[in-house]
Write a protein that holds these residues in place. Structure first.
Motif, PDB file in Angstrom:
ATOM      1  N   ALA A 195      94.869  50.424  39.817  1.00 51.99           N
ATOM      2  CA  ALA A 195      94.406  49.068  40.126  1.00 51.99           C
ATOM      3  C   ALA A 195      93.983  48.963  41.584  1.00 51.99           C
ATOM      4  N   ASN A 196      92.791  48.383  41.784  1.00 52.22           N
ATOM      5  CA  ASN A 196      92.307  48.090  43.141  1.00 52.22           C
ATOM      6  C   ASN A 196      92.115  49.293  44.049  1.00 52.22           C
ATOM      7  N   VAL A 197      91.812  50.445  43.472  1.00 55.56           N
ATOM      8  CA  VAL A 197      91.459  51.601  44.301  1.00 55.56           C
ATOM      9  C   VAL A 197      90.002  51.949  44.001  1.00 55.56           C
ATOM     10  N   GLU A 198      89.187  52.145  45.028  1.00 50.39           N
ATOM     11  CA  GLU A 198      87.776  52.490  44.809  1.00 50.39           C
ATOM     12  C   GLU A 198      87.548  53.964  45.110  1.00 50.39           C
ATOM     13  N   ARG A 199      86.912  54.668  44.189  1.00 48.80           N
ATOM     14  CA  ARG A 199      86.649  56.077  44.403  1.00 48.80           C
ATOM     15  C   ARG A 199      85.211  56.261  44.889  1.00 48.80           C
ATOM     16  N   LYS A 200      85.069  56.733  46.083  1.00 44.96           N
ATOM     17  CA  LYS A 200      83.726  56.945  46.640  1.00 44.96           C
ATOM     18  C   LYS A 200      83.266  58.371  46.386  1.00 44.96           C
ATOM     19  N   LEU A 201      82.012  58.610  46.688  1.00 40.44           N
ATOM     20  CA  LEU A 201      81.426  59.945  46.583  1.00 40.44           C
ATOM     21  C   LEU A 201      82.135  60.824  47.615  1.00 40.44           C
ATOM     22  N   PRO A 202      82.761  61.925  47.184  1.00 39.65           N
ATOM     23  CA  PRO A 202      83.484  62.754  48.161  1.00 39.65           C
ATOM     24  C   PRO A 202      82.521  63.494  49.085  1.00 39.65           C
ATOM     25  N   ALA A 203      83.004  63.823  50.249  1.00 35.31           N
ATOM     26  CA  ALA A 203      82.163  64.476  51.266  1.00 35.31           C
ATOM     27  C   ALA A 203      81.507  65.738  50.740  1.00 35.31           C
ATOM     28  N   GLU A 204      82.229  66.486  49.901  1.00 44.69           N
ATOM     29  CA  GLU A 204      81.665  67.759  49.431  1.00 44.69           C
ATOM     30  C   GLU A 204      80.547  67.578  48.409  1.00 44.69           C
ATOM     31  N   TYR A 205      80.290  66.345  48.007  1.00 47.64           N
ATOM     32  CA  TYR A 205      79.167  66.074  47.086  1.00 47.64           C
ATOM     33  C   TYR A 205      77.900  65.692  47.858  1.00 47.64           C
ATOM     34  N   ILE A 206      78.029  65.524  49.159  1.00 48.16           N
ATOM     35  CA  ILE A 206      76.903  65.046  49.977  1.00 48.16           C
ATOM     36  C   ILE A 206      76.431  66.194  50.859  1.00 48.16           C
TER      37      ILE A 206
ATOM     38  N   GLU B 245      74.792  68.371  53.927  1.00 45.08           N
ATOM     39  CA  GLU B 245      75.201  68.303  55.321  1.00 45.08           C
ATOM     40  C   GLU B 245      74.442  67.248  56.125  1.00 45.08           C
ATOM     41  N   ASP B 246      73.150  67.093  55.814  1.00 45.45           N
ATOM     42  CA  ASP B 246      72.360  66.091  56.556  1.00 45.45           C
ATOM     43  C   ASP B 246      72.608  64.668  56.062  1.00 45.45           C
ATOM     44  N   GLY B 247      73.438  64.528  55.040  1.00 49.11           N
ATOM     45  CA  GLY B 247      73.775  63.196  54.534  1.00 49.11           C
ATOM     46  C   GLY B 247      72.694  62.554  53.696  1.00 49.11           C
ATOM     47  N   LEU B 248      71.631  63.309  53.387  1.00 48.64           N
ATOM     48  CA  LEU B 248      70.479  62.693  52.718  1.00 48.64           C
ATOM     49  C   LEU B 248      70.173  63.291  51.337  1.00 48.64           C
ATOM     50  N   HIS B 249      71.119  64.031  50.795  1.00 47.20           N
ATOM     51  CA  HIS B 249      70.926  64.564  49.440  1.00 47.20           C
ATOM     52  C   HIS B 249      72.281  64.956  48.856  1.00 47.20           C
ATOM     53  N   ILE B 250      72.264  65.550  47.657  1.00 43.47           N
ATOM     54  CA  ILE B 250      73.526  65.951  47.033  1.00 43.47           C
ATOM     55  C   ILE B 250      73.662  67.474  47.071  1.00 43.47           C
ATOM     56  N   THR B 251      74.885  67.913  46.906  1.00 43.35           N
ATOM     57  CA  THR B 251      75.169  69.351  46.929  1.00 43.35           C
ATOM     58  C   THR B 251      75.164  69.926  45.503  1.00 43.35           C
ATOM     59  N   ALA B 252      75.208  71.253  45.437  1.00 44.85           N
ATOM     60  CA  ALA B 252      75.276  71.931  44.139  1.00 44.85           C
ATOM     61  C   ALA B 252      76.557  71.532  43.405  1.00 44.85           C
ATOM     62  N   GLN B 253      77.607  71.322  44.157  1.00 47.10           N
ATOM     63  CA  GLN B 253      78.886  70.907  43.552  1.00 47.10           C
ATOM     64  C   GLN B 253      78.744  69.542  42.877  1.00 47.10           C
ATOM     65  N   CYS B 254      78.010  68.678  43.530  1.00 54.88           N
ATOM     66  CA  CYS B 254      77.761  67.346  42.974  1.00 54.88           C
ATOM     67  C   CYS B 254      76.955  67.454  41.682  1.00 54.88           C
ATOM     68  N   ARG B 255      75.944  68.324  41.687  1.00 49.55           N
ATOM     69  CA  ARG B 255      75.154  68.552  40.477  1.00 49.55           C
ATOM     70  C   ARG B 255      76.030  69.020  39.332  1.00 49.55           C
ATOM     71  N   ARG B 256      76.931  69.934  39.618  1.00 52.56           N
ATOM     72  CA  ARG B 256      77.816  70.446  38.557  1.00 52.56           C
ATOM     73  C   ARG B 256      78.653  69.325  37.967  1.00 52.56           C
ATOM     74  N   TYR B 257      79.077  68.425  38.849  1.00 50.11           N
ATOM     75  CA  TYR B 257      79.850  67.288  38.361  1.00 50.11           C
ATOM     76  C   TYR B 257      78.977  66.336  37.531  1.00 50.11           C
ATOM     77  N   LEU B 258      77.815  65.987  38.056  1.00 51.85           N
ATOM     78  CA  LEU B 258      76.986  64.935  37.432  1.00 51.85           C
ATOM     79  C   LEU B 258      76.263  65.383  36.165  1.00 51.85           C
ATOM     80  N   SER B 259      75.808  66.625  36.186  1.00 53.95           N
ATOM     81  CA  SER B 259      74.896  67.074  35.136  1.00 53.95           C
ATOM     82  C   SER B 259      75.372  66.819  33.698  1.00 53.95           C
ATOM     83  N   PRO B 260      76.613  67.174  33.367  1.00 50.56           N
ATOM     84  CA  PRO B 260      77.025  66.938  31.961  1.00 50.56           C
ATOM     85  C   PRO B 260      77.107  65.456  31.597  1.00 50.56           C
ATOM     86  N   LEU B 261      77.239  64.607  32.600  1.00 53.52           N
ATOM     87  CA  LEU B 261      77.407  63.176  32.300  1.00 53.52           C
ATOM     88  C   LEU B 261      76.122  62.538  31.780  1.00 53.52           C
TER      89      LEU B 261
END
Lengths: 421, 421
Positions: A358-369, A371-387
């Motif tokens: 309850a009342n906890v917000e989960r943000k995009l973790p640093a390792e999904y962003i 380095e330049d802060g303007l795109h996603i990482t391969a790790q993020c793709r692995r997470y998102l792709s099956p969804l």
């Protein structure tokens, strides 16, 4: 033990698949008719309980209930209405129990985001205090994917797919016109505090140089100079630039770029919308590029026509599990999606203690962003792709998706009118 | 007679199905390889001819060409570039013929809107004057559906379907949230001078009271008081109101509500976008309703994922017919869609003289607009309905549509650089 009825309500912003959850829940309750009686759905969410406006789902045909699986938005009406704290407004909670008691309700199924898990938790606590036997199950739902304790949230996969597909399509459009027309295209996505939806646009990029070229996330403070120089560089290299911007994009001081200053919603959230024109103007003023922008707004979260099959299946599964877990004696939990493996993607329904989510917000973790802060990482793709995997098209009639139309028969009221909100 | 090559170019704003036309044209030319040699596609439309940037489509595999059928946007690059009048800029036209001559081009296939039909007409005229044998065929393409002489325009059916589907989906979203949240939702559509796209949203309404409730068309001057009173009445009766507004909505004095005053495009058209926030603010200021708006922008015309099957078939058919009509000796014509019957819908490819279609805009006729000017008539529905019929889903890979990637091999240049634009 006599069979008891269930109360089910949809809460907060709706999704393309929240009705698939309702479908799973109602169909499962019907299969378990020996142990659970009627499912009453709150008309306009929790307000339906407060005002004793209960929709008798037993009056809907099996066919209509089945059609909920492919119908977007909240078929019973949802509400942005947060119950106050137990201390502040005990009357509202007590009213809930009066209504539950009047209608022999022994199950409370609340289908929503973080605020709703908090309410479910409070109802469970008060039930215990009052000695009223009620099984409380929170069912996750949010396009924002920001609930803790679950690998993903039903509703997110479909909006993610819509945004990724739209980015790919609009990207091809801009690429083919850039020589003589628009150089910079901006797609504004939902995501007030968490960048999950904007991040999903990144899946559209398969080869280097493909759109989207830049993603603006709420997690990363907007750096004007860096952003503009990347836009310029991209246009010089590729001839055009596709930007995906979360509505929650903010400056280093935390202020939303798009802040309309137009007041707050019932949950105290600032009403947003309009970061795209702000960025478009910035680019045009400084770099002079011709721009276009799209604001997908409700189109993205209602887009059942391009729902993710994974998301539909998970939405249905948590509805189904709500009944099964409740009948198995579980209480004060939120159902979750547990990921067993990325590739092949395997998952199952799990549970988390309401007290913990309850009342906890989960943000995009640093390792999904990146380095330049303007795109996603391969790790993020692995997470998102099956969804976003798989399609689950609704049936069509006359060129349009055929969505469920409910009778919405109201249960007779037994109590005096509620004088609260 | 020796076989001659063909020049094909895409012009103006792209669509979800213009590549289906390219597919039909190239596949048919390949089948007729005994009579027609290579199809050269202009890189970035007509600019490709002026600058001798010709893409050799024979270098693309049969599989890639087949994939064009389900790939949105302009695979060879399109251009907003209008050739000036023959008198004003004869040099450009003469350059075209030098390029045609250098590459043995005997067929000019130009795939675009009204301006492109005008160019095709001028090329045909000049070919005759110069004694250069060239077959000129205009192939219709426009999301705006504003070409005369044809019952409908390839590209329109798909954007119409996208807008109708999106209106239905977002309408369900707003309806389910209206009790405690957004009361008025506005969807802004394309359609600068003709209201066809906004009108198509009307198809989403099947039963009285269903969204959209109000449609703003460029053909009907915006009547502030009447509009606001209808919004208010709708919210009072139904609890919410869905408005679909064409970007070309104007005041009685002809001024666009959304006029950004930000200059004009290459065709001299004012760049629009942003009527939705203007209307949203008006409603909020006068009636105080909470609003949301979506601006679909390029998403709508690139949305191949929800293309109309009818539209895809017609787009393919005009590409196919371009080659067949040319080989049958036709010249200086635009291909058309002739409607044979409404229900069942039957159509065939026909032709119109270029002289009769160039530079004429077809607006929504009065009998398609309801008496109050804020919706469509049954007659309009009969016209529009078959155009959005059927689905034609692209193949998916990893949750995303798999669109054609071309090699785009350039033909060797034979001429000195063109010093014009």
């Amino acid at each position: 033990m006599t069979k008891r009825n269930a109360f089910y309500a949809q809460s907060g912003g709706v999704t393309a698949v929240i009705n698939a959850t309702a479908c799973g829940l109602i169909e499962t309750a019907r299969h378990r008719a020996g142990q659970i009686d009627t499912v009453f759905a709150g008309h306009n969410g929790i307000l339906g309980a407060l005002h004793e406006e209960l929709i008798d789902t037993s009056q809907e045909s099996a066919r209509t209930i089945a059609a909920l699986r492919h119908t977007p938005a909240g078929a019973f009406g949802s509400a942005r209405y947060k119950l106050k704290g137990l201390q502040e407004n005990r009357a509202e909670y007590e009213r809930l129990f009066k209504v539950f008691d009047a209608h022999n309700i022994g199950y409370f199924f609340y289908n929503g985001g973080g605020d709703s898990q908090d309410t479910t938790h409070k109802v469970a606590q008060l039930g215990e205090q009052l000695g009223y036997p009620i099984t409380c199950i929170g069912i996750p739902k949010t396009v924002d994917n920001d609930l803790p304790g679950t690998d993903s949230c039903p509703g997110f996969g479909s909006v993610a797919k819509y945004i990724a597909v739209s980015t790919r399509e609009a990207g091809l459009d801009v690429a083919s016109m850039a020589k003589t027309s628009t150089k910079v295209f901006i797609l504004e996505t939902m995501g007030r505090h968490a960048g999950w939806i904007a991040a999903a646009a990144g899946l559209a990029q398969e080869l280097p140089g493909e759109p989207p070229h830049l993603i603006l996330l709420p997690e990363i403070p907007f750096d004007r100079e860096r952003f503009l120089s990347r836009v310029e560089q991209t246009v010089q290299e590729l001839g055009y630039c596709v930007v995906v911007a979360s509505e929650g994009t903010r400056n280093a001081d935390g202020a939303f770029l798009a802040d309309q200053g137009s007041g707050k919603d019932a949950f105290g959230h600032t009403q947003l919308g309009g970061v795209a024109p702000v960025i478009a103007r910035l680019i045009n003023d400084t770099l002079g590029y011709k721009y276009h922008y799209a604001i997908a707004d409700y189109l993205q979260r209602a887009a059942r026509h391009i729902a993710s099959r994974t998301d539909v299946e998970q939405a249905y599964a948590v509805g189904q599990a709500a009944v099964e877990f409740a009948l198995a004696g579980k209480n004060a939990i939120m159902l979750t999606i547990t990921r067993l493996s990325d590739d092949p993607y395997r998952w199952q329904v799990g549970e988390a203690r309401l007290a913990e989510v309850a009342n906890v917000e989960r943000k995009l973790p640093a390792e999904y962003i990146s380095e330049d802060g303007l795109h996603i990482t391969a790790q993020c793709r692995r997470y998102l792709s099956p969804l976003i995997a798989g399609e689950d098209y609704p049936p069509y009639e006359n060129g349009l998706p055929s969505y469920a139309r409910l009778r919405r028969c109201m249960v007779d009221k037994k109590l005096p009118r509620f004088e609260g909100n």
